[in-house]
Structures are given as C-alpha cells and as structure tokens.
Design an enzyme around this catalytic site. Structure first.
Site, PDB file in Angstrom:
ATOM      1  N   HIS A  37       0.840  -1.192   0.000  1.00 51.69           N
ATOM      2  CA  HIS A  37       0.000   0.000   0.000  1.00 51.69           C
ATOM      3  C   HIS A  37       0.882   1.251   0.000  1.00 51.69           C
ATOM      4  O   HIS A  37       2.096   1.174   0.167  1.00 51.69           O
ATOM      5  CB  HIS A  37      -0.919   0.029   1.227  1.00 51.69           C
ATOM      6  CG  HIS A  37      -2.062  -0.939   1.128  1.00 51.69           C
ATOM      7  ND1 HIS A  37      -1.916  -2.275   1.409  1.00 51.69           N
ATOM      8  CD2 HIS A  37      -3.357  -0.756   0.773  1.00 51.69           C
ATOM      9  CE1 HIS A  37      -3.088  -2.880   1.243  1.00 51.69           C
ATOM     10  NE2 HIS A  37      -3.970  -1.991   0.855  1.00 51.69           N
ATOM     11  N   LYS A  90      -0.178   4.568   4.720  1.00 43.46           N
ATOM     12  CA  LYS A  90      -1.041   3.596   5.411  1.00 43.46           C
ATOM     13  C   LYS A  90      -0.363   3.120   6.687  1.00 43.46           C
ATOM     14  O   LYS A  90       0.791   2.674   6.664  1.00 43.46           O
ATOM     15  CB  LYS A  90      -1.355   2.409   4.497  1.00 43.46           C
ATOM     16  CG  LYS A  90      -2.376   1.448   5.102  1.00 43.46           C
ATOM     17  CD  LYS A  90      -2.811   0.419   4.076  1.00 43.46           C
ATOM     18  CE  LYS A  90      -3.842  -0.544   4.654  1.00 43.46           C
ATOM     19  NZ  LYS A  90      -5.091   0.144   5.055  1.00 43.46           N
TER      20      LYS A  90
END
Length: 253
Positions: free
Chosen positions: A139, A143
């Site tokens: 990600h 994140k």
C-alpha cells in the site's frame, strides 16, 4: 427508493472518493462530517447526519467509530463501516450496534477482492495444509495498519478453508521472532510493503513441491472501493438489524 447517504470521514481519501462516485451515479448525499464537524451540508455531528441520511458510510478512524455507531443506533440508520485498524473492542461495539440496526463491516469494499476471498477459501479447502500459503500486500506510504485489513480478510478466508477453529488461528506474522526458524506446516504467513502511492495490491501464493498457484488483486485507484461502498450502502438500506458482510451483498452462500 431514492437513498441518501451520510459520509463519516468525508475529508479522507475514501470519503472524498465516495462523495465523487455518489455524484457520478446520481446518489443523494445527505452530508458529511469529519472530526471537526460538518464538511458537507449543515450537520454538526454524527447524530444530526444520521437523522438526515438513509444509510451512513463510515471510512474514518477507529477513534470516530463509536460516535457513528451510537448515531446509527439512536436513529435506526443502517451503517457501512469500512474503517480499518479495528481492535477486538471495536468489533465488540459493532456487535452491540448490530443488535439494534443493520451494520455492514468490511476492511475492503472492492468487489474484485471479495471475489478473491471466495477463491482463496476454496483453494485452501481443496489443497490442504501441505501447500504453503503466503500473503503479500503493498500500500501507499501513508497507510499505518500492518498487515492491511484486506490481507487479514484473505487470511481469514484461508483459515476458514482449512477448517481452523478461528479466522486467525493459523496466522503467522514474524518469521524472525525468537530467531530464525523453519516454516510451520499449515501456517499462513504475511509480508507487508509500504511505499509510493499504491492504492492496494494483494497476492496469495499457494506453493508446494514442484508447483505454485498465485491468486491476486490489484487496485489501480480508489474508485473501485467507492463503487463497492455505494453498492453496499444501497443494498443495506432497509435491511433488518444484524451484522452483514460484502459476501451478503454479492450473494455468496
């Protein structure tokens, strides 16, 4: 029936994507709030937003979860919870709310990833414990939770397929804990990568002597999650109290 949505966490990446997709699809928006209050419409808090909405969609933070659930219960407004990084106590709050109102909770609203979950469950059931399972996810650099909620969903599906007593029983997160050691048979191992602007890549690898199966999903932008969240919200409108999942939306048994 015309459905109006209320967005909790409206200034976040997902909140903005959901608002944009709602406009594109012609879905009514009752308003939106963030931690500081109203950002769409005139609703100062979650309660007034819930009173004006047919369905709430919460993609905020675990710290905001309780106020959204309380508002949903007070007004009997169904709520989709897409917030990730939830702890057992947060799930207990969701369980309590689901006794009074329809709650759909998921760590990933992508229709494709939820189909992948079903494929992973079936593969784990058929292949058995002598096939190693690794889940690799990547990600964007911002994140915070690791592994991702979606990776944990995929692991839960593998656990179900293998007949584990719980959806986390076979999860293994650190191969270096207490020093290097051999892979545990039947364990489901995770690897997390963070960098750049990646919306979300997930790969589940089944490997045994002489062959390998790779099942994966790549999110190219957040629109797919917004579309899934809206589909879930429209499906949830008018449903009786209870706890629902994306599997219910997709009609999986």
């Amino acid at each position: 029936m015309s459905v109006r949505i209320g967005i909790i966490g409206a200034t976040g990446r997902m909140g903005r994507a959901i608002a944009g997709e709602a406009v594109a699809q012609g879905v009514g928006i009752a308003g939106g709030i963030n931690r500081a209050g109203a950002v769409l419409g005139e609703h100062a808090d979650a309660l007034s937003l819930a009173q004006a909405a047919d369905v709430l969609i919460d993609f905020s933070t675990p710290q905001m979860l309780a106020q959204g659930l309380d508002a949903a219960r007070a007004t009997r407004t169904p709520i989709v919870v897409g917030t990730t990084g939830l702890k057992p106590e947060d799930h207990a709050l969701i369980d309590a709310a689901a006794r009074d109102v329809a709650v759909l909770q998921t760590a990933n609203t992508s229709l494709g990833l939820n189909v992948l979950r079903k494929l992973v469950e079936q593969a784990a059931r058929v292949l058995g414990p002598d096939w190693d399972i690794d889940i690799v996810e990547m990600h964007h650099r911002h994140k915070l939770d690791t592994p991702s909620g979606s990776a944990l969903l995929l692991g839960a599906s593998a656990n179900i397929g293998r007949g584990a007593a719980s959806t986390t029983e076979l999860n293994r997160f650190d191969r270096m804990q207490d020093g290097p050691h051999e892979r545990e048979e039947g364990g489901i191992y995770y690897a997390s990568l963070r960098g750049g602007s990646v919306a979300g890549d997930h790969q589940v690898i089944f490997a045994t002597d002489g062959e390998r199966i790779e099942l994966g999903h790549r999110a190219e932008n957040r629109t797919i999650f917004a579309k899934g969240a809206l589909r879930a919200a429209l499906w949830l409108a008018g449903k009786p109290a209870g706890r629902y999942t994306m599997a219910d939306v997709l009609g999986f048994e």
